[in-house]
Motif scaffolding. Structure first.
Motif, PDB file in Angstrom:
ATOM      1  N   LEU A 128      -5.327  -1.409   4.263  1.00 40.87           N
ATOM      2  CA  LEU A 128      -3.960  -1.441   4.726  1.00 40.87           C
ATOM      3  C   LEU A 128      -3.984  -2.898   5.362  1.00 40.87           C
ATOM      4  O   LEU A 128      -3.005  -3.718   5.053  1.00 40.87           O
TER       5      LEU A 128
ATOM      6  N   VAL B 194      -8.505   4.038   4.309  1.00 42.40           N
ATOM      7  CA  VAL B 194      -7.145   3.560   4.433  1.00 42.40           C
ATOM      8  C   VAL B 194      -6.936   2.414   5.220  1.00 42.40           C
ATOM      9  O   VAL B 194      -6.359   1.612   5.248  1.00 42.40           O
ATOM     10  N   GLU B 195      -7.801   2.426   6.584  1.00 40.30           N
ATOM     11  CA  GLU B 195      -7.735   1.339   7.572  1.00 40.30           C
ATOM     12  C   GLU B 195      -7.929   0.037   6.810  1.00 40.30           C
ATOM     13  O   GLU B 195      -7.480  -0.766   7.330  1.00 40.30           O
TER      14      GLU B 195
ATOM     15  N   LYS C  82       2.565  -3.354  10.067  1.00 41.29           N
ATOM     16  CA  LYS C  82       3.466  -3.371   8.570  1.00 41.29           C
ATOM     17  C   LYS C  82       4.752  -2.972   8.545  1.00 41.29           C
ATOM     18  O   LYS C  82       5.040  -1.703   9.260  1.00 41.29           O
TER      19      LYS C  82
ATOM     20  N   LYS D 132      -1.709   4.084  11.631  1.00 43.19           N
ATOM     21  CA  LYS D 132      -2.842   2.932  11.241  1.00 43.19           C
ATOM     22  C   LYS D 132      -1.679   1.548  10.818  1.00 43.19           C
ATOM     23  O   LYS D 132      -2.035   0.474  11.132  1.00 43.19           O
ATOM     24  N   ALA D 133      -0.756   1.773  10.017  1.00 43.59           N
ATOM     25  CA  ALA D 133       0.027   0.938   9.480  1.00 43.59           C
ATOM     26  C   ALA D 133       0.883   0.222  10.851  1.00 43.59           C
ATOM     27  O   ALA D 133       1.207  -1.042  10.455  1.00 43.59           O
TER      28      ALA D 133
ATOM     29  N   VAL E  20       4.279  -1.185   3.558  1.00 44.22           N
ATOM     30  CA  VAL E  20       3.810  -0.041   2.854  1.00 44.22           C
ATOM     31  C   VAL E  20       4.891   0.572   2.293  1.00 44.22           C
ATOM     32  O   VAL E  20       6.244   0.754   2.913  1.00 44.22           O
TER      33      VAL E  20
ATOM     34  N   SER F  97      -9.501   4.575  -2.402  1.00 41.86           N
ATOM     35  CA  SER F  97      -8.275   3.781  -2.695  1.00 41.86           C
ATOM     36  C   SER F  97      -8.539   2.843  -4.140  1.00 41.86           C
ATOM     37  O   SER F  97      -9.612   2.353  -4.577  1.00 41.86           O
TER      38      SER F  97
ATOM     39  N   ALA G 178       0.897  -1.282   0.039  1.00 43.90           N
ATOM     40  CA  ALA G 178      -0.038   0.004  -0.079  1.00 43.90           C
ATOM     41  C   ALA G 178       0.713   1.273   0.010  1.00 43.90           C
ATOM     42  O   ALA G 178       1.900   1.043   0.615  1.00 43.90           O
TER      43      ALA G 178
ATOM     44  N   ILE H  77       1.221   5.075   1.286  1.00 44.06           N
ATOM     45  CA  ILE H  77       0.447   6.047   2.014  1.00 44.06           C
ATOM     46  C   ILE H  77       1.413   7.331   2.055  1.00 44.06           C
ATOM     47  O   ILE H  77       2.738   7.156   1.886  1.00 44.06           O
TER      48      ILE H  77
ATOM     49  N   THR I  93      -3.655   4.735  -1.535  1.00 47.42           N
ATOM     50  CA  THR I  93      -4.828   4.959  -0.548  1.00 47.42           C
ATOM     51  C   THR I  93      -4.968   6.490  -0.641  1.00 47.42           C
ATOM     52  O   THR I  93      -4.134   7.424  -0.797  1.00 47.42           O
TER      53      THR I  93
END
Length: 599
Positions: free
Chosen positions: A88, A84-85, A120, A114-115, A94, A57, A8, A10, A74
Motif C-alpha cells: 500500500l 498488504v501493508e 489513501k 491499513k489504507a 486504492v 502481491s 492497489a 484490496i 494484494t
C-alpha cells in the motif's frame, strides 16, 4: 514524462479481485487477439489457483489513454497482512472491491483500515451486481459506515462508486445500465486517483517487495519517492538498523504488462525493480550517496503463532521426498524469511528442529504446502499462540470472530464458541442467516472450524482477525475425542477395519500403508486406543455360508493440511511429504508414550 497512476486493489477473499485485473488487462489490449491468456492470470502459482486466493502481491502495468497505470493485486487474507501493508506504500489510491451480496467482510475491514491509516483515497467497486438478491445500494451505505467507523477523513468519505460484474466484464456508474467493458472504472481511476506526489531532491526509494531470479539473484522492488534512478548508478543502501552500505544499480527494470522491461532510467512516482544491490531487506532505503536520507521504516505486524518444524524421522522417512536432511530444512526456512516478512525462524536446542513464527495457521500452512510441493519431507508440531508478559501479567492474542449461520444451528454454535472462552458481541439476523460476532482467544479458534461446519451441516461461514493482546483467559477444553493408533507397521486390511468400525472413524482405508504409532482414526471415547489394523482373516479349509460376504466400510475421512494442523494435540506431529499427509504420535512405541505421560 508519462503520466503515472499507482493503484492497489484490496478486497476480502473471493470477492473477484484477480478476475477484475484480468478484465482490465484485456480491456487495455495487453494480449494480441490470437494470444491465449487463460483466467486468473495473476494467481500464477498452483497453490493460489487451487485455493482461489492471492498469497503474494503482484505488480502489473497497463497503458490507458496516455497514462501508465501500475496495478498492485494484494492478498485479501489477514494472515498475509504483512504483504498488504507494504505494498500500500507504493500506491496513491486504492480500488476497494466489495461483493454486492455479501457486503464488507472482516478482511475488507482489515485491509481498508491499513489504507485509511496511510491516507489513501478509495474508489469503491461494488462487484457481482448480477447476483440474485444482491443489494448494491445497501452495500454502498455499509461501506460508508465502515469507513466512518475506521476514522476516514471527509475527503476519503467522498468516494466515487462504480458498479459492475468483473465476471461478465463490465463496469458502470449505474448498476441498472450495464456497459460493454470496464472503461468506466479506468476513467474513474484517471479522474480520482492522484498522481504520485513528487518531492524535489536527490534519489530516495524504499524497498517494499523482493523478487528472485535464478540468473541475477535477488531483485528489489519499490517506488521511486524522489529523484531519478539510472542503470549503473552508484547508490547507498540505508538499513533498518541505521547502518549504510555503498552499492551500485547494475540493472533497472520498469513494469510493463505482466512482465518487467529493461530501462535506462526511471523518475519519481514510478515503480521499479533493481538488480545488483546486495544485502537489502524490506523497508531499507536506496538513496543518493552524496546526501543519503532514509525513509521512515515500515512497521510490520508481529507474528501471533509458532510451530515446531522438524526433520521427518518416521519409519517411512525418505520414501517420497527429495530434501530430507536438517540442512535442507534449515536452508529452506531461512531462505523463506528473506521475502516473507511476517515469518521468523529460530533455532532450538536440537539441530533437527526449528521454531517458526507466523501470522496464523493459514500463513504457516501455505509455507508447508509450498515446501511439500518442492520435494521436502518434514514434521510439524501443534500450533502454539505467542504469549507475552506485560507488567507481570500473562497476555494472549484475542481475535474477533465473525460467523454467518442458518438460524437453526446458531444455538449450538454459540455454545461451541463460549466453551472455548468466546464472548458474544453481536447477534443479528441478516436476510436468511444469523450474523454472530465474538471475541475469542486465538487458542480457541484452532479446530473450531471443523466443529462449526459439523453442527451447521457445512453451511456456516467463519472469518476472524487479530484484535489485541488481553489477559490470559484460562484453560480451554482440549479435543473432545481420543485417537486410534496403529499397533504395528504394514498395510491396513479391510477385514480388520470392518471389525473395528464401532471404535470410531478412520483416517485410513484398506490398502493404505501404516506404521506403529501412526494415528489412523478418531476414537468414539475420550481416551487414546492402540489397535491392530493389519490383522488378516484366519483361513480354514472349511467355508461357512455367508462368511465371505463383502465387508462394508465407511469411507475414510480426509482432512486438509490446515484441518490436520488444527486437529493435532501437543504430543502429536503432522508428517508432511510430497505425496502424503499423515498424523502420528511423537513417541511411536506405546511403552514410551506411557512413560512420558507420567512425567
Amino acid at each position: 514524462m508519462t503520466a503515472i497512476k499507482n493503484i492497489a486493489i484490496i478486497a476480502h477473499v473471493d470477492h473477484g479481485k484477480t478476475t477484475l485485473v484480468d478484465k482490465i488487462l484485456h480491456h487495455c489490449q495487453l494480449f494480441r487477439d490470437n494470444e491465449e491468456s487463460g483466467e486468473l492470470i495473476l494467481d500464477n502459482n498452483d497453490l493460489e489457483r487451487e485455493r482461489g486466493i492471492t498469497i503474494v502481491s503482484k505488480n502489473v502495468s497497463v497503458q490507458y489513454k496516455d497514462t501508465k497505470v501500475n496495478i498492485i493485486d494484494t492478498p485479501g487474507h489477514a494472515d498475509f497482512g504483512g504483504e498488504v501493508e507494504r505494498v500500500l506504500n507504493m500506491a496513491d489510491g486504492v480500488l476497494l472491491l466489495v461483493d454486492a451480496f455479501e457486503g464488507p467482510m472482516p478482511q475488507t475491514r482489515y485491509v481498508l483500515s491499513k489504507a485509511i491509516e496511510l491516507g489513501k483515497k478509495p474508489i469503491v467497486v461494488i462487484n457481482k451486481v448480477d447476483k440474485e438478491n444482491c443489494q448494491p445500494d445497501v452495500v454502498q451505505d455499509k461501506v460508508f459506515d465502515l469507513m466512518f467507523n475506521l476514522g476516514a477523513s471527509e475527503d476519503q468519505l467522498d468516494f466515487p462508486t462504480i458498479y459492475g460484474s468483473a465476471k461478465q466484464g463490465w463496469m458502470s456508474e449505474d448498476y441498472n445500465k450495464p456497459t460493454e467493458d470496464v472503461g468506466a472504472l479506468m476513467d474513474a481511476v484517471l479522474e480520482h486517483v492522484p498522481s504520485p506526489k513528487v518531492e524535489e531532491g536527490p534519489l530516495q526509494l524504499q524497498i517494499t517487495s523482493i523478487d528472485y531470479s535464478s540468473f541475477i539473484g535477488r531483485i528489489a522492488i519499490g517506488r521511486v519517492n524522489r529523484g531519478e534512478v539510472r542503470e549503473n548508478m552508484n547508490v547507498v543502501l540505508l538499513k533498518r538498523d541505521g547502518s549504510s552500505v555503498k552499492s551500485k544499480v547494475k540493472e533497472l527494470f520498469t513494469f510493463e504488462g505482466l512482465g518487467k522491461k529493461k530501462a535506462e532510467s526511471a523518475e519519481a512516482g514510478d515503480i521499479v525493480a533493481l538488480a545488483g544491490v546486495d544485502g537489502f531487506e524490506i523497508g531499507d532505503t536506496i538513496a543518493d550517496p552524496e546526501t543519503p536520507e532514509a525513509m521512515k521504516t515500515i512497521p510490520i505486524d508481529e507474528p501471533t503463532m509458532s510451530m515446531t518444524f522438524t526433520v521427518n524421522n518416521s519409519p517411512f522417512f525418505g520414501k517420497e521426498g527429495e530434501f530430507v536432511t536438517s540442512r535442507h530444512l534449515r536452508d529452506r526456512l531461512f531462505k523463506e524469511t528473506e521475502k516473507n516478512l511476517a515469518l521468523r525462524v529460530e533455532e532450538t536446542d536440537s539441530p533437527d528442529s526449528y521454531l517458526v513464527y507466523g501470522r496464523g495457521v493459514m500463513h504457516l500452512s501455505v509455507l508447508i504446502e509450498t515446501m511439500r510441493r518442492e520435494g521436502y519431507e518434514l514434521q510439524v508440531g501443534q500450533p502454539q499462540v505467542i504469549i507475552k508478559e506485560v507488567d507481570g501479567k500473562k497476555m494472549e492474542p484475542v481475535e474477533t470472530l465473525y460467523i454467518d449461520t442458518p438460524e437453526e444451528s446458531s444455538g449450538k454454535i454459540i455454545e461451541l464458541v463460549t466453551q472455548r472462552k468466546g464472548e458474544m458481541l453481536v447477534m443479528e439476523p441478516r436476510g436468511d442467516v444469523m450474523h454472530l460476532e465474538f471475541e475469542i482467544p486465538s487458542r480457541g479458534i484452532m479446530g473450531l472450524r471443523t466443529q462449526i461446519l459439523n453442527v451447521s451441516a457445512g453451511e456456516a461461514i467463519m472469518a476472524h482477525r487479530f484484535h489485541e493482546y488481553q489477559g490470559w483467559k484460562g484453560d480451554i477444553p482440549k479435543r473432545m475425542a481420543g485417537v486410534l493408533i496403529a499397533h504395528d507397521t504394514g498395510t491396513a486390511i479391510a477385514y480388520a477395519l470392518n471389525n473395528l468400525q464401532d471404535r470410531g472413524k478412520f483416517f485410513v482405508g484398506p490398502g493404505d500403508e501404516v506404521y506403529e504409532g501412526m494415528i489412523v482414526g478418531e476414537n468414539t471415547r475420550e481416551n487414546d486406543l492402540t489397535l491392530n489394523v493389519i490383522k488378516t482373516k484366519k483361513l480354514t479349509n472349511m467355508r461357512s455360508s455367508g462368511a465371505d460376504d463383502k465387508t462394508k466400510i465407511a469411507p475414510k475421512i480426509e482432512l486438509s493440511l490446515e484441518e490436520n494442523l488444527e486437529y493435532i494435540d501437543g504430543d502429536e506431529y503432522v508428517e508432511v511429504t510430497p505425496k502424503s499427509i499423515r498424523l502420528r504420535k511423537i513417541h511411536l512405541k506405546e511403552h514410551e508414550r506411557k512413560k512420558y505421560a507420567k512425567k
